[in-house]
Design a protein around this motif. Structure first.
Motif, short mmCIF file in Angstrom:
data_model
loop_
_atom_site.label_atom_id
_atom_site.label_comp_id
_atom_site.label_asym_id
_atom_site.label_seq_id
_atom_site.Cartn_x
_atom_site.Cartn_y
_atom_site.Cartn_z
N VAL A 267 0.84 -1.19 0.00
CA VAL A 267 0.00 0.00 0.00
C VAL A 267 0.88 1.25 0.00
O VAL A 267 1.77 1.39 0.84
N THR A 268 0.64 2.13 -0.95
CA THR A 268 1.27 3.44 -0.98
C THR A 268 0.39 4.35 -1.82
O THR A 268 -0.72 3.97 -2.21
N VAL A 269 0.86 5.54 -2.12
CA VAL A 269 0.12 6.45 -2.99
C VAL A 269 0.69 6.29 -4.40
O VAL A 269 1.76 6.83 -4.72
N TYR A 270 0.01 5.53 -5.22
CA TYR A 270 0.47 5.27 -6.58
C TYR A 270 0.01 6.43 -7.48
O TYR A 270 -0.97 6.32 -8.21
N ALA A 271 0.71 7.53 -7.41
CA ALA A 271 0.34 8.75 -8.13
C ALA A 271 1.58 9.35 -8.79
O ALA A 271 2.71 9.05 -8.39
N PRO A 272 1.40 10.21 -9.79
CA PRO A 272 2.56 10.84 -10.44
C PRO A 272 3.47 11.58 -9.48
O PRO A 272 4.68 11.61 -9.66
N SER A 273 2.89 12.18 -8.44
CA SER A 273 3.71 12.91 -7.47
C SER A 273 4.63 11.98 -6.69
O SER A 273 5.61 12.43 -6.09
N SER A 274 4.33 10.68 -6.69
CA SER A 274 5.17 9.69 -6.01
C SER A 274 6.04 8.92 -6.98
O SER A 274 6.69 7.95 -6.60
N GLY A 275 6.06 9.34 -8.25
CA GLY A 275 6.91 8.69 -9.24
C GLY A 275 6.21 7.61 -10.05
O GLY A 275 6.87 6.90 -10.81
N TYR A 276 4.88 7.48 -9.91
CA TYR A 276 4.15 6.43 -10.63
C TYR A 276 3.36 7.03 -11.78
O TYR A 276 2.46 7.85 -11.57
N PHE A 277 3.68 6.61 -12.99
CA PHE A 277 2.99 7.09 -14.18
C PHE A 277 1.81 6.17 -14.49
O PHE A 277 1.85 4.98 -14.17
N PRO A 278 0.76 6.70 -15.11
CA PRO A 278 -0.41 5.86 -15.40
C PRO A 278 -0.17 4.85 -16.50
O PRO A 278 -0.92 3.88 -16.62
N LEU A 279 0.84 5.06 -17.33
CA LEU A 279 1.16 4.13 -18.41
C LEU A 279 2.47 3.41 -18.11
O LEU A 279 3.35 3.95 -17.42
N TRP B 177 7.35 1.61 -21.50
CA TRP B 177 7.47 1.61 -22.96
C TRP B 177 6.21 2.13 -23.63
O TRP B 177 6.27 2.70 -24.71
N THR B 178 5.06 1.94 -22.98
CA THR B 178 3.82 2.49 -23.53
C THR B 178 3.84 4.01 -23.51
O THR B 178 3.42 4.67 -24.48
N GLY B 179 4.32 4.57 -22.40
CA GLY B 179 4.44 6.03 -22.32
C GLY B 179 5.36 6.59 -23.39
O GLY B 179 5.05 7.61 -24.04
#
Length: 517
Positions: free
Chosen positions: A476-488, A491-493
């Motif tokens: 469990v963490t904050v899976y968000a762009p501000s935490s370094g997690y991209f939605p894609l 290689w897709t990004g």
């Protein structure tokens, strides 16, 4: 960062099969314009300088000087902290337990504790290669909110029966060792068993540590200021323990694996782990986690590869200026006619320019990342900051991906420059369409939903290629762009950015042929 001298005149007319000559001519133009060459060198320096500033010493997260995180069998940084009641198993054998309770305590401060169970609190049986943190293992467990699970080697998670454990609904767990294979079973009554999963732990010790464990990561809490994590401790009740096979001792040892709860939690000063015999079983209390380390606020003291490459966006802007200038400078200085006279096939001119500027940008990105990844790690660890270790393949992908990111952005800028014919306008378009969305999404300026949308549909999606942190359902963490997690995916990004570059390049070729024929 504009051209300081006009591109040299090219009068050689490539004949059939003369693309190599054209490519050489474009390279000659590039290297003889000192402004472009020095801009490329400056991009390397900017990326490294910003990265060095990002790794400057701050408050030491490990005051005792120990900043290394345990590393799992796959090369990833891991949490490996739990209370362990154990014996050594010699060769093949099994351990079977019945559990009737899993409870917890959440501590917001030393003076404020309350009942609460983290969803991924874990209690059960485990076979572990050794007591060393990061060693290979397989475990069958009940959890606070995800039912029965079989997990092994930190990153693998297999779901079993749903539902919470209680006196009315006990859970029976079994781990069976046969060579290097561990098989997990579950039962609701101790008679009818169901296989949950199997794990192949290559090289497992002949006498691994086997026994009961309890651990609990931090509990996630939503507050008025955002998402927070507070320490949590779990207690599991093991009613009956049955051993099969040959065991090296007649008594149980009781130890804390790991000095504390690692990056996933920290013990309340008044609540420590431990084990108490209870009838034919044990009551065991523990905190921490057995899982991969991820990014986010729960591990705010841990640095990642992305921290060392934070200057990539600045270097990208420099190479965007160079990419756009490779074509717009010729329009501005009236040299485009000579270029077209030397090569009547207009599309080949743009392809040659794209190969040159893309190759230079690729080298800028790769060299910068290859320097900053190891250097940033050394500086961080020397300053007492743990670094999230990743597998070698992930590190290579980030380094090469940084080069591809800059190359695609530079070709994108070249294409936009060919369409608009104005360097400043072309650079503005790229910065507004790519760099600005990236900064807004990762700097917590926008809500998470808007940030994810921007990083899906704009060229800024290409920055995903630099993501080194993984997403795990069991952490469990904050899976968000501000935490370094991209939605894609990485290689897709990058593919989204390449699609923008390819579409712009195709439009540039069509317009180049029509307007300049």
């Amino acid at each position: 960062m504009t051209a300081t001298s006009a591109p040299p005149r090219t009068t050689a007319r490539p004949g059939r099969g003369g693309f190599g000559r054209l490519l050489h001519a474009e390279w000659t133009k590039f290297r003889t314009v000192r402004g472009w060459v020095w801009s490329a060198v400056g991009a390397v320096l900017v990326i490294c300088l910003v990265g060095l500033l990002a790794t400057a010493a701050g408050n030491r997260s490990a005051p005792n000087g120990s900043s290394a995180l345990p590393v799992g069998p796959g090369g990833e940084a891991v949490n490996d902290n739990f209370w362990f009641v154990h014996q050594k198993l010699r060769g093949d054998g099994s351990i079977t337990v019945s559990m009737s309770s899993l409870a917890g305590v959440v501590s917001t401060s030393p003076d404020d504790s309350r009942s609460g169970l983290a969803p991924w609190a874990k209690a059960g049986v485990i076979v572990k290669d050794s007591l060393d943190q990061g060693s290979s293992y397989a475990a069958m467990m009940v959890t606070g909110g995800h039912g029965v699970r079989m997990q092994y080697d930190y990153t693998h998670d297999i779901a079993g029966a749903a539902g919470a454990v209680s006196e009315e609904a006990p859970r029976w767990l079994r781990l069976q060792r046969t060579g290097d294979t561990l098989t997990g079973h579950q039962s609701a009554d101790g008679r009818r068993w169901t296989e949950v999963g199997r794990a192949d732990l290559s090289g497992l010790s002949a006498t691994p540590e086997v026994g009961l464990f309890v651990t609990s990561p931090s509990a996630k809490e939503e507050t008025a200021t955002g998402t927070g994590f507070v320490p949590a401790v779990a207690t599991g009740t093991f009613d009956r323990v049955t051993l099969g096979g040959r065991w090296t001792g007649d008594s149980w040892a009781s130890d804390q694996v790991g000095g504390d709860a690692g990056t996933s939690a920290s013990y309340d000063q008044d609540t420590r782990g431990g084990a108490t015999p209870s009838g034919s079983g044990f009551e065991v209390t523990g905190a921490g986690d057995i899982a991969p380390v991820v990014g986010g606020p729960a591990t705010s003291g841990v640095r990642t590869i992305e921290n060392f490459l934070v200057g990539a966006f600045a270097g990208l802007v420099v190479m965007v200026v160079v990419g756009a200038g490779c074509i717009t400078a010729e329009y501005r200085r009236g040299m485009i006619g000579l270029t077209l006279a030397a090569s009547p096939r207009r599309g080949r001119v743009l392809v040659a320019k794209g190969l040159v500027v893309g190759s230079v940008a690729f080298l800028v990105g790769v060299v910068s990342a290859a320097v900053m990844v190891p250097l940033g790690g050394q500086r961080s660890e020397a300053g007492g900051f743990p670094v999230l270790t990743v597998p070698a393949a992930t590190e290579l992908r980030v380094v090469v991906g940084t080069g591809l990111l800059l190359a695609a952005a530079s070709v994108f800028a070249l294409a936009v420059g060919a369409v608009l014919r104005r360097g400043a306008v072309a650079v503005t378009v790229i910065v507004v369409g790519m760099v600005l969305p990236y900064l807004l999404a990762t700097a917590s300026v926008l809500p998470d939903g808007a940030s994810r949308w921007l990083l899906r549909v704009t060229p800024a999606a290409g920055f995903a290629i630099q993501q080194s942190v993984e997403r795990y359902d069991q952490v469990v963490t904050v899976y968000a762009p501000s935490s370094g997690y991209f939605p894609l995916a990485p290689w897709t990004g990058l593919a989204v950015l390449c699609a923008y570059a390819a579409a712009s390049f195709a439009a540039a070729v069509v317009l180049f042929r029509r307007r300049d024929a």
